[in-house]
Design a protein around this motif. Structure first.
Motif, mmCIF file in Angstrom:
data_model
loop_
_atom_site.group_PDB
_atom_site.id
_atom_site.type_symbol
_atom_site.label_atom_id
_atom_site.label_comp_id
_atom_site.label_asym_id
_atom_site.label_seq_id
_atom_site.Cartn_x
_atom_site.Cartn_y
_atom_site.Cartn_z
ATOM 1 N N THR A 88 0.814 -1.209 0.000
ATOM 2 C CA THR A 88 0.000 0.000 0.000
ATOM 3 C C THR A 88 0.850 1.263 0.000
ATOM 4 O O THR A 88 2.010 1.268 0.392
ATOM 5 N N ASN A 89 0.217 2.355 -0.425
ATOM 6 C CA ASN A 89 0.749 3.707 -0.277
ATOM 7 C C ASN A 89 -0.456 4.584 0.054
ATOM 8 O O ASN A 89 -1.070 5.182 -0.815
ATOM 9 N N LEU A 90 -0.795 4.637 1.356
ATOM 10 C CA LEU A 90 -2.061 5.196 1.813
ATOM 11 C C LEU A 90 -1.859 6.368 2.758
ATOM 12 O O LEU A 90 -0.813 6.495 3.395
ATOM 13 N N GLY A 91 -2.918 7.174 2.893
ATOM 14 C CA GLY A 91 -2.933 8.177 3.933
ATOM 15 C C GLY A 91 -3.286 7.567 5.263
ATOM 16 O O GLY A 91 -2.612 7.786 6.278
ATOM 17 N N SER A 92 -4.360 6.766 5.288
ATOM 18 C CA SER A 92 -4.782 6.111 6.519
ATOM 19 C C SER A 92 -5.430 4.774 6.200
ATOM 20 O O SER A 92 -5.855 4.523 5.066
ATOM 21 N N LEU A 93 -5.520 3.935 7.251
ATOM 22 C CA LEU A 93 -6.012 2.573 7.058
ATOM 23 C C LEU A 93 -6.886 2.156 8.225
ATOM 24 O O LEU A 93 -6.570 2.422 9.387
ATOM 25 N N ARG A 108 4.319 1.609 1.979
ATOM 26 C CA ARG A 108 5.548 2.154 1.396
ATOM 27 C C ARG A 108 5.907 3.549 1.916
ATOM 28 O O ARG A 108 7.012 4.021 1.678
ATOM 29 N N GLY A 109 4.980 4.238 2.593
ATOM 30 C CA GLY A 109 5.272 5.588 3.109
ATOM 31 C C GLY A 109 4.942 5.670 4.576
ATOM 32 O O GLY A 109 5.183 4.738 5.344
ATOM 33 N N ASP A 110 4.383 6.815 5.013
ATOM 34 C CA ASP A 110 3.862 6.966 6.371
ATOM 35 C C ASP A 110 2.438 6.416 6.402
ATOM 36 O O ASP A 110 1.730 6.416 5.391
ATOM 37 N N LEU A 111 1.995 5.998 7.595
ATOM 38 C CA LEU A 111 0.647 5.436 7.700
ATOM 39 C C LEU A 111 0.036 5.770 9.051
ATOM 40 O O LEU A 111 0.693 5.645 10.090
ATOM 41 N N SER A 112 -1.244 6.188 9.021
ATOM 42 C CA SER A 112 -2.032 6.355 10.241
ATOM 43 C C SER A 112 -3.113 5.289 10.271
ATOM 44 O O SER A 112 -3.840 5.092 9.282
ATOM 45 N N VAL A 113 -3.221 4.606 11.411
ATOM 46 C CA VAL A 113 -4.322 3.666 11.640
ATOM 47 C C VAL A 113 -5.444 4.466 12.286
ATOM 48 O O VAL A 113 -5.257 5.089 13.338
ATOM 49 N N THR A 114 -6.617 4.462 11.657
ATOM 50 C CA THR A 114 -7.716 5.326 12.091
ATOM 51 C C THR A 114 -9.008 4.525 12.181
ATOM 52 O O THR A 114 -9.025 3.308 11.963
ATOM 53 N N GLY A 115 -10.102 5.229 12.481
ATOM 54 C CA GLY A 115 -11.432 4.627 12.472
ATOM 55 C C GLY A 115 -11.537 3.470 13.438
ATOM 56 O O GLY A 115 -11.187 3.562 14.610
ATOM 57 N N GLY A 116 -12.001 2.328 12.926
ATOM 58 C CA GLY A 116 -12.147 1.132 13.740
ATOM 59 C C GLY A 116 -10.874 0.382 13.982
ATOM 60 O O GLY A 116 -10.873 -0.668 14.638
ATOM 61 N N GLY A 117 -9.756 0.891 13.476
ATOM 62 C CA GLY A 117 -8.465 0.269 13.710
ATOM 63 C C GLY A 117 -8.196 -0.896 12.776
ATOM 64 O O GLY A 117 -8.783 -1.019 11.700
ATOM 65 N N THR A 136 1.543 5.686 12.906
ATOM 66 C CA THR A 136 0.774 6.280 14.000
ATOM 67 C C THR A 136 -0.518 5.510 14.176
ATOM 68 O O THR A 136 -1.280 5.345 13.219
ATOM 69 N N VAL A 137 -0.755 5.031 15.390
ATOM 70 C CA VAL A 137 -2.033 4.407 15.735
ATOM 71 C C VAL A 137 -2.833 5.460 16.490
ATOM 72 O O VAL A 137 -2.505 5.810 17.620
ATOM 73 N N GLU A 138 -3.873 5.978 15.852
ATOM 74 C CA GLU A 138 -4.605 7.115 16.397
ATOM 75 C C GLU A 138 -5.475 6.714 17.589
ATOM 76 O O GLU A 138 -5.756 5.536 17.814
ATOM 77 N N ASP A 139 -5.919 7.733 18.358
ATOM 78 C CA ASP A 139 -6.818 7.495 19.479
ATOM 79 C C ASP A 139 -8.014 6.657 19.043
ATOM 80 O O ASP A 139 -8.616 6.904 17.986
ATOM 81 N N SER A 140 -8.346 5.647 19.859
ATOM 82 C CA SER A 140 -9.515 4.775 19.667
ATOM 83 C C SER A 140 -9.397 3.817 18.490
ATOM 84 O O SER A 140 -10.309 3.011 18.266
ATOM 85 N N ALA A 141 -8.303 3.855 17.753
ATOM 86 C CA ALA A 141 -8.134 2.967 16.592
ATOM 87 C C ALA A 141 -7.271 1.768 17.007
ATOM 88 O O ALA A 141 -6.075 1.725 16.744
ATOM 89 N N ALA A 142 -7.870 0.800 17.655
ATOM 90 C CA ALA A 142 -7.132 -0.323 18.219
ATOM 91 C C ALA A 142 -6.472 -1.169 17.137
ATOM 92 O O ALA A 142 -6.969 -1.282 16.014
ATOM 93 N N VAL A 143 -5.348 -1.780 17.497
ATOM 94 C CA VAL A 143 -4.755 -2.857 16.704
ATOM 95 C C VAL A 143 -4.869 -4.099 17.583
ATOM 96 O O VAL A 143 -4.105 -4.289 18.528
#
Length: 298
Positions: A88-93, A108-117, A136-143
């Motif tokens: 992937t080459n994404l803004g967020s996932l 392939r770049g920077d990535l933020s984990v968002t939403g439902g994680g 970056t794993v954002e607030d409330s976006a669990a892994v």
């Protein structure tokens, strides 16, 4: 938007910024076989009743590209290990695998984990997020991996976890970054019993908020840093802290380290006069070149 009753094989799709929504119908068992999908800045929504599969595995080709968000949902796995991961080459996932199989992403770049994680909901499914840039794993976006599923977060730059959970019930948790690892307020890294935790910064340090915690219940925890490790709350049966600089403590009154056995190796010092490393341990071993400042309760 495209809806398919069985397998959907995607060769190449490019948009000028429009969203892409691809679905295989529930009950049909159809998978999504990914070639190249470039939405520019549009969102990508993929829903597979079967698996989401890298149909270009081994070709070192990016499957999903957008500066926007990607939301992936599957029943039978998202990507596969080694060369079968989704590139992937994404803004967020955000991504969920619901039944059997695992979840493998190579960004392939920077990535933020968002939403439902990023989550596996059944089958002890593993999660591996490998990111060339900053993760970056954002607030409330669990892994969160199901049951004994293992979790790998691997960043080629910095790695930041917000106010959320990373781990599983009893799988191995590995958090590795080339640069600084930051655990913000109320960040929680956890596993238990047969699982263990490794937190390693290859060329940086560890920065934990006072309320951030890393817990390996009835198991082992190891922290390795090239630079200073600032400790919030750690808990496990056996804990090893290894730093190429110093091991220091966040301000507060609660124990920084709760364990049966704690071993500290630091090139410089452990704690400082004004803020000692607060411990609640049965056995303590410390080896470093300079001062040792520890406050033990019990």
């Amino acid at each position: 938007t495209l809806v398919e009753s069985d397998d959907l094989i995607l060769d190449r799709v490019v948009t000028a910024g429009g969203d892409v929504n691809l679905t295989t119908v529930a009950g049909g068992g159809g998978g999504l076989f990914l070639g190249e999908l470039d939405a520019t800045s549009g969102d990508i929504i993929l829903q597979a009743d079967g698996a989401i599969i890298d149909d270009l595995a081994g070709l070192d080709t990016v499957n999903l590209t957008t500066s926007g968000a990607a939301n992936l949902t599957a029943q039978l796995g998202i990507g596969a290990s080694a060369q079968g991961d989704i590139d992937t080459n994404l803004g967020s996932l955000s991504a969920v695998n619901a039944l059997t199989g695992n979840l493998y992403i190579h960004e392939r770049g920077d990535l933020s984990v968002t939403g439902g994680g990023v989550v596996t909901e059944a089958g002890d499914g593993n999660i591996a997020l490998s990111v060339v840039g900053a993760l970056t794993v954002e607030d409330s976006a669990a892994v969160r991996a199901h049951g004994g599923g293992h979790v790998l977060l691997d960043s080629g730059s910095t790695l930041t976890v917000g106010n959320t959970f990373v781990g599983s019930t009893s799988g191995i948790l590995t958090v590795v970054a080339d640069g600084l690892i930051t655990l913000q307020a109320n960040a929680s890294l956890a596993t238990a019993t047969t699982g263990s935790i490794l937190v390693r910064s290859q060329n940086g340090g560890l920065l934990m908020d006072t309320s951030a915690s890393v817990v390996a219940t009835d198991s082992d925890l190891r922290v390795e840093t090239a630079l200073t490790a600032l400790i919030g709350e750690l808990s496990a049966d056996n804990i090893a802290l290894v730093s190429g600089a110093s091991v220091t403590a966040t301000a507060g009154v609660l124990a920084n380290v709760t364990a049966t056995s704690l071993r500290v190796e630091a090139a410089k010092s452990t704690g400082v006069v004004a803020e000692r490393l607060r411990t609640a341990v049965d056995t303590l071993a410390v080896k470093n070149a300079h001062g040792i400042f520890v406050s033990q309760s019990g």
